[in-house]
Design a protein around this motif. Structure first.
Motif, PDB file in Angstrom:
ATOM      1  N   ASP A  35       0.808  -1.219   0.000  1.00 37.74           N
ATOM      2  CA  ASP A  35       0.000   0.000   0.000  1.00 37.74           C
ATOM      3  C   ASP A  35       0.841   1.268   0.000  1.00 37.74           C
ATOM      4  O   ASP A  35       0.298   2.374  -0.135  1.00 37.74           O
ATOM      5  N   CYS A  36       2.154   1.124   0.163  1.00 40.04           N
ATOM      6  CA  CYS A  36       3.015   2.301   0.239  1.00 40.04           C
ATOM      7  C   CYS A  36       3.136   2.960  -1.137  1.00 40.04           C
ATOM      8  O   CYS A  36       3.540   2.304  -2.107  1.00 40.04           O
ATOM      9  N   PRO A  37       2.792   4.243  -1.270  1.00 40.88           N
ATOM     10  CA  PRO A  37       2.864   4.893  -2.590  1.00 40.88           C
ATOM     11  C   PRO A  37       4.271   4.964  -3.154  1.00 40.88           C
ATOM     12  O   PRO A  37       4.459   4.867  -4.372  1.00 40.88           O
ATOM     13  N   PHE A  38       5.284   5.112  -2.275  1.00 42.47           N
ATOM     14  CA  PHE A  38       6.661   5.161  -2.765  1.00 42.47           C
ATOM     15  C   PHE A  38       7.047   3.833  -3.390  1.00 42.47           C
ATOM     16  O   PHE A  38       7.529   3.783  -4.531  1.00 42.47           O
ATOM     17  N   ALA A  49      14.246   3.877  -7.660  1.00 47.19           N
ATOM     18  CA  ALA A  49      14.229   4.627  -6.406  1.00 47.19           C
ATOM     19  C   ALA A  49      14.786   6.034  -6.618  1.00 47.19           C
ATOM     20  O   ALA A  49      14.285   7.002  -6.031  1.00 47.19           O
ATOM     21  N   ARG A  50      15.824   6.147  -7.442  1.00 44.46           N
ATOM     22  CA  ARG A  50      16.354   7.476  -7.748  1.00 44.46           C
ATOM     23  C   ARG A  50      15.309   8.318  -8.458  1.00 44.46           C
ATOM     24  O   ARG A  50      15.128   9.500  -8.145  1.00 44.46           O
ATOM     25  N   LYS A  51      14.595   7.718  -9.400  1.00 47.27           N
ATOM     26  CA  LYS A  51      13.576   8.435 -10.162  1.00 47.27           C
ATOM     27  C   LYS A  51      12.403   8.839  -9.275  1.00 47.27           C
ATOM     28  O   LYS A  51      12.013  10.011  -9.230  1.00 47.27           O
ATOM     29  N   VAL A  52      11.828   7.886  -8.566  1.00 45.29           N
ATOM     30  CA  VAL A  52      10.638   8.146  -7.757  1.00 45.29           C
ATOM     31  C   VAL A  52      10.953   9.069  -6.586  1.00 45.29           C
ATOM     32  O   VAL A  52      10.153   9.934  -6.223  1.00 45.29           O
TER      33      VAL A  52
END
Length: 338
Positions: free
Chosen positions: A77-80, A143-146
Motif C-alpha cells: 500500500d506504500c505509494p513510494f 528509487a532514484r527516479k521516484v
C-alpha cells in the motif's frame, strides 16, 4: 502474491538512457545495534537523499510477506514502493517473490565471498546472481527516479551484500559504522519485537556474547577489505556520531559527493524526523518528530562482568586499532560545511 518473473530488457528498466549515470548508492555496513538506523534516518531527512532501509531483506519482508514500510503502511500500500515497482518492473506483480527470495538467500552469504570477489561460481548460482543484480539495477534506478534522489542510502549492513553491489550498475561507496563491541553484544542479548511484522509475535534474533563480538569483528574486517577492491569505505564511530551528529552527517555527505544540502534538522542533542520509506531494520525506523540523540551506555552498568570481560578480550586487537584510528582522525570541533 507473485506468479510471473520479470524479464529485463536491454537497459533493465523503463525510459533509461545508455549514457545515464548509474545511481549513487551509499551502503551502511557493520554488525547491527551500532546506530546505523538512526544514521540512515538523519541522512535521509536531507534534501536529495532517499533512504531505503535494508534492501537486502526487501524480497521476503516487503514483496513476499507484505510487512510494514517505515511509513507504517503495508509494503503493497506504500505509494513510494508502488511507484518504484511500477517504474522498475511494470509493477511488483511482474516478479515471482519465491524466486526473488531464493536468489537472494542463495547468493548473499559470507561463505560465498570468494565467488563474489572473483565472479567464478557454478552455473546455477551465476544465473541466480545475475537475476538478483538485474532486479537491483532496476530497483535503484527506480528509487532514484521516484525519490528524486541525488543519493540513495541502503542500510543492509551485510558484507556479502556489499561485495555483490560491486557488480551492480551503481556508484557504490560504503560507510562502516563501528560501536564498542561490548555495547553491541549487550544489545543483541535483549528481546526485541519486530513491529513491522504486524500482529504476529515476531522477534529480532539474539546472539551470545561470543557470537555477537565475532560477527562485529568479521563485519569490520570484511568492509575494510573492500578498499582493496577499490570500493571507497569510510569508518564512522558510534560514539562520535552520538556526540556530534550533525558534523558526522556532514562528513558522510561530503564523502558521498553531496556537497550542498540542508542538515538543519540535526541539532547537537536531537533530530527532527519525518516518515521514511524503509524496508526492514531497527524498530526506531517508525519514529517521527523530535528524537533525542544520546549515547546508549547502559551496558556499562548492566552487562554481566563475565560477558563484558569475554567481549573485551575477543575484540581487544581490533578495538585497539579503532581507538588509534579514532584519535588520529578525530575531526575539528567546527564543521567544514554550514
Amino acid at each position: 502474491m507473485m506468479n510471473r518473473e520479470w524479464i529485463p530488457e536491454g537497459s533493465r528498466g523503463k525510459d533509461l538512457d545508455a549514457s545515464e549515470q548509474p545511481p549513487a548508492v551509499l551502503m551502511l555496513g557493520g554488525f547491527g545495534r551500532s546506530g546505523s538506523t538512526l544514521l540512515e534516518r538523519c541522512l535521509a531527512e536531507c534534501p536529495g537523499v532517499v533512504g531505503l532501509g535494508e534492501v537486502l531483506h526487501l524480497w521476503e519482508r516487503g514483496l513476499r510477506d507484505d510487512e510494514l514500510c517505515g511509513c507504517s503502511l503495508p509494503f503493497s500500500d506504500c505509494p513510494f514502493w508502488t511507484g518504484v515497482g511500477e517504474y522498475a518492473y511494470g509493477g511488483w506483480e511482474s516478479l515471482d517473490s519465491s524466486l526473488a527470495v531464493e536468489d537472494r538467500t542463495a547468493v548473499v552469504r559470507n561463505r560465498y565471498l570468494p565467488e563474489l570477489v572473483t565472479g567464478l561460481t557454478f552455473p546455477t548460482r551465476r544465473r541466480q546472481r545475475q537475476r538478483l543484480l538485474d532486479r537491483l539495477d532496476a530497483l535503484y534506478r527506480a528509487a532514484r527516479k521516484v525519490g528524486a534522489a541525488q543519493l540513495i542510502v541502503d542500510s543492509s549492513k551485510h558484507p556479502a551484500y556489499a561485495y555483490l553491489l560491486r557488480r551492480a550498475s551503481v556508484q557504490l561507496k560504503c560507510v562502516l559504522v563501528v560501536r564498542d563491541p561490548r555495547g553491541v553484544a549487550y544489545s543483541w542479548a535483549k528481546v526485541v519485537k519486530r513491529p513491522e511484522a504486524g500482529s504476529s509475535d515476531a522477534y529480532m534474533p539474539r546472539y551470545s556474547t561470543a557470537a555477537a563480538v565475532a560477527n562485529w569483528a568479521a563485519y569490520g574486517l570484511l568492509f575494510h577489505a573492500l578498499t582493496l577492491l577499490r570500493v571507497p569505505v569510510k569508518t564512522v564511530h558510534y560514539e562520535d556520531f552520538m556526540a556530534h551528529p550533525r558534523r558526522v552527517v556532514d562528513e558522510i555527505l561530503s564523502f558521498a559527493g553531496v556537497d550542498a544540502t540542508d542538515t538543519s534538522h540535526i541539532q547537537d542533542d536531537a533530530v527532527t524526523l519525518s516518515k521514511h520509506h524503509t524496508v526492514a531494520g531497527n524498530p526506531m525506523r517508525f519514529r517521527t518528530g523530535r528524537l533525542e540523540i544520546r549515547k546508549d551506555s547502559v551496558w556499562q552498568e548492566q552487562m554481566p562482568l563475565r560477558d563484558r570481560r569475554l567481549a573485551g578480550l575477543i575484540s581487544l586487537p581490533l578495538r585497539f586499532a579503532y581507538r588509534l584510528q579514532q584519535s588520529h582522525q578525530r575531526p575539528q570541533e567546527k564543521s567544514k560545511r554550514i
